[in-house]
Each structure stands twice: as C-alpha cells, then as structure tokens.
Design a protein around this motif. Sequence first.
Motif, short mmCIF file in Angstrom:
data_model
loop_
_atom_site.label_atom_id
_atom_site.label_comp_id
_atom_site.label_asym_id
_atom_site.label_seq_id
_atom_site.Cartn_x
_atom_site.Cartn_y
_atom_site.Cartn_z
N LEU A 191 -47.69 -34.54 -34.71
CA LEU A 191 -47.31 -33.73 -35.85
C LEU A 191 -45.82 -33.85 -36.15
O LEU A 191 -45.40 -33.68 -37.30
N ARG B 8 -47.35 -25.70 -36.84
CA ARG B 8 -48.69 -26.21 -37.10
C ARG B 8 -48.70 -27.02 -38.40
O ARG B 8 -47.81 -26.85 -39.26
N GLU B 9 -49.70 -27.85 -38.57
CA GLU B 9 -49.79 -28.72 -39.74
C GLU B 9 -49.82 -27.91 -41.03
O GLU B 9 -49.15 -28.26 -42.02
N SER B 10 -50.55 -26.81 -41.06
CA SER B 10 -50.67 -26.04 -42.30
C SER B 10 -49.37 -25.36 -42.69
O SER B 10 -49.20 -24.95 -43.85
N TYR C 235 -56.73 -25.44 -39.81
CA TYR C 235 -55.85 -25.74 -40.94
C TYR C 235 -56.13 -24.70 -42.02
O TYR C 235 -57.26 -24.57 -42.50
N ASN D 107 -59.88 -26.98 -31.37
CA ASN D 107 -59.32 -27.56 -32.58
C ASN D 107 -58.31 -26.60 -33.20
O ASN D 107 -58.48 -25.39 -33.17
N THR D 108 -57.24 -27.17 -33.77
CA THR D 108 -56.25 -26.37 -34.47
C THR D 108 -56.73 -26.09 -35.89
O THR D 108 -56.97 -27.03 -36.65
N GLU E 214 -55.72 -23.51 -45.68
CA GLU E 214 -55.41 -24.04 -47.01
C GLU E 214 -54.83 -22.92 -47.88
O GLU E 214 -55.52 -21.95 -48.18
N GLU F 194 -47.67 -27.23 -45.67
CA GLU F 194 -48.14 -26.91 -47.01
C GLU F 194 -47.66 -25.53 -47.44
O GLU F 194 -47.21 -25.33 -48.57
N ARG G 163 -60.18 -24.50 -42.15
CA ARG G 163 -61.01 -25.61 -41.71
C ARG G 163 -60.42 -26.27 -40.47
O ARG G 163 -59.31 -25.94 -40.04
N SER G 164 -61.16 -27.21 -39.91
CA SER G 164 -60.64 -27.95 -38.76
C SER G 164 -59.58 -28.95 -39.21
O SER G 164 -59.62 -29.46 -40.33
N SER G 165 -58.63 -29.20 -38.34
CA SER G 165 -57.60 -30.20 -38.62
C SER G 165 -57.79 -31.38 -37.67
O SER G 165 -58.74 -31.43 -36.90
#
Length: 332
Positions: free
Chosen positions: A143, A119-121, A276, A273-274, A278, A124, A262-264
Amino acid sequence: MTTVSTERGALRRRGGRRAGVLLAALLAAGLAAGCTSGGSGDDGRGPRESPAATREADGQDPPPVLTVKIDNAPAARPQSGLDAADVVYVEQVEGGLSRLMAVYATRLPESVGPVRSARESDLELLRQFDEPLLAFSGAQSKLLPLIDEAPLTPVDPGSEPDAFSRDSDRAAPHNLYLRPDKILEDPPGEAALTAGFREGPAPSGGTPDEEVTVRFPAARFTFTWSDADGRWQVSMDGSPATTRDGDRLTAATVVVQNVTVRSSGFGDFLGNNTPYTETVGSGKATVLRDGRAYPASWSRPAAEDGTSLTSPDGDPVNVTPGPVWVLLTAAR
C-alpha cells in the motif's frame, strides 16, 4: 448560511518514506487490534525529506488540512485530540473493528493519537481535500507506493521523527502520538474544510430522538442528546467516550452514511481481508442535530468532490456549527 468549501493551496509532496521502529512489538500487538501494520521499520524505499523542513509558502496560499489516522481499539482509549477535530470519520477495519480519521482545520490540539496505520480507502476519502497532510504510522508494504502516488503529503515517524513520541504509560502499538505544532505553525482555517457539509438552519421535519446507536460488526457508537451541552454525547462500545482529561466527547452533528463496504486486495496478519469503504457515489443517510434525526441522501460524484446531504424533498440538509462525526456504515 455558510458553505464550508473554498479553494486553497497545498504543500508539495515529497517522494520516498522511512517507516519507524519497534516493528516486532507492533506486529505482535497489531494482531489483537486487527491492523495490517502499525509499525515503523525501514521499508526499503530510502529516506524522504521532511515536509516541515521543506515546506515553502506558495504565494499567499494557506497550509493544507491536517488529517490523522487514530486508533480506536479499547486499549487506545481515551484518545487525545478528538475534541479539537472539525470532522471525525469512523471507518470499518479488519475483524469488524473501527478506526478513526480526524480532520483538523480550525484548531490544532497539543497532541493527537494514538496514531495508527493507513488503509487503502483513506486515499479516496482524502481526495476531497487539496493535498492534505496525512499523519499515520505504517501501512502494508504494497500500500505504501499507493500512498506515495496519492495527492497528499504523508507524515510518519520516518519523515517527521520530532513530531512523534511514545507514551511510556501505554503499551505499543497504542502509544504513538503526534504533535501537530511540529508540522504546522497555524491551523489552515475553515476554508480548508471541503468535506461538502454546509452550516445553516435545521431542515424542516425530523423526528425527536434522544439516543441513537450505530453498529459496526464488532463495534458500536451511541450518541445521546444533551440539552445542557446542546450536543450529542459520544459513547463507544457502551462506555462514555472522554478526553484524557476526563471531559466528555461531543458532536454537534452526526452523519450516519450508508456506504458500500467491500473486500480489498489487502489483508491483515491473521488472514482477515481489509474492508474497502467506498465514499464516492450516493446513498441513504441519517443526520442527527439539535436532538432530532433527519432522513437524508448523500452524494459525492467524484473523489475530488465533497459530500452533499439533501432531504427527501431535495433541499440541503445543513449541519450545525461544531464537530461533525461521520459514521461510514455498510448499507443493508
């Protein structure tokens, strides 16, 4: 007191990646599991050199930490290798479900999995480690370039086919497993753990608490203190969490970290929605250790930093030696 943080070397990243096989089966099964992709067909970017085949020692630098994205759908349980992880992060994914990121530095299990998509998060979250190995199985197509650009070494069935295998006794996509010894000869050691957690004595205060339940929108985790084990026994969705050999999963320390979810810009095949998560910033936390719950604050000023934990008085909140589970829950 030991600070679990130091400088260490890393592997060079290699560009390009092939995804794996069984895409159609993974898409169908992935819908029920709330995934964006667990698959492995050719993503069109061409082959990538194998990290295991091209890894050269950089002077005396140790190898990087190994991180693995692990399925946590009910069909994926019991998982393999969680009992050997130094840190287990619990993240929210589509539909309010959860997925795990296991971090290995001091021990390498024989097998880890089921391995699932990134996943995108995650990008980070993993910046706190020096170019870690990230083992995963597929990701949403838009991605994948972000994964290629991130300061990590991707490991998937396309780059390391000999390191992955399917369990014929389980249905796809909950049956892909990693053999860590195929990509690392030895664990990198404690110095590779730069998550920011400090081992040491318990802080003052705290509240006796024998059982704590942490809820995600569509998942829940319960930690029950065991005097006999000197650890927290883990349950998932009301059932004891075990290894594939039937041993109970335990955590020495549990960090319930309140974060912004939050939403990505990504979503799954059902239109969900995937989320995100933080992990840079600051917020409230609760630390469970030694059968007590301690209020704390967490802080991670930049993605390259680990996460520090402090008491309301500003003193460090230490963890106890052993596995640390971190539950990244939405702040309310």
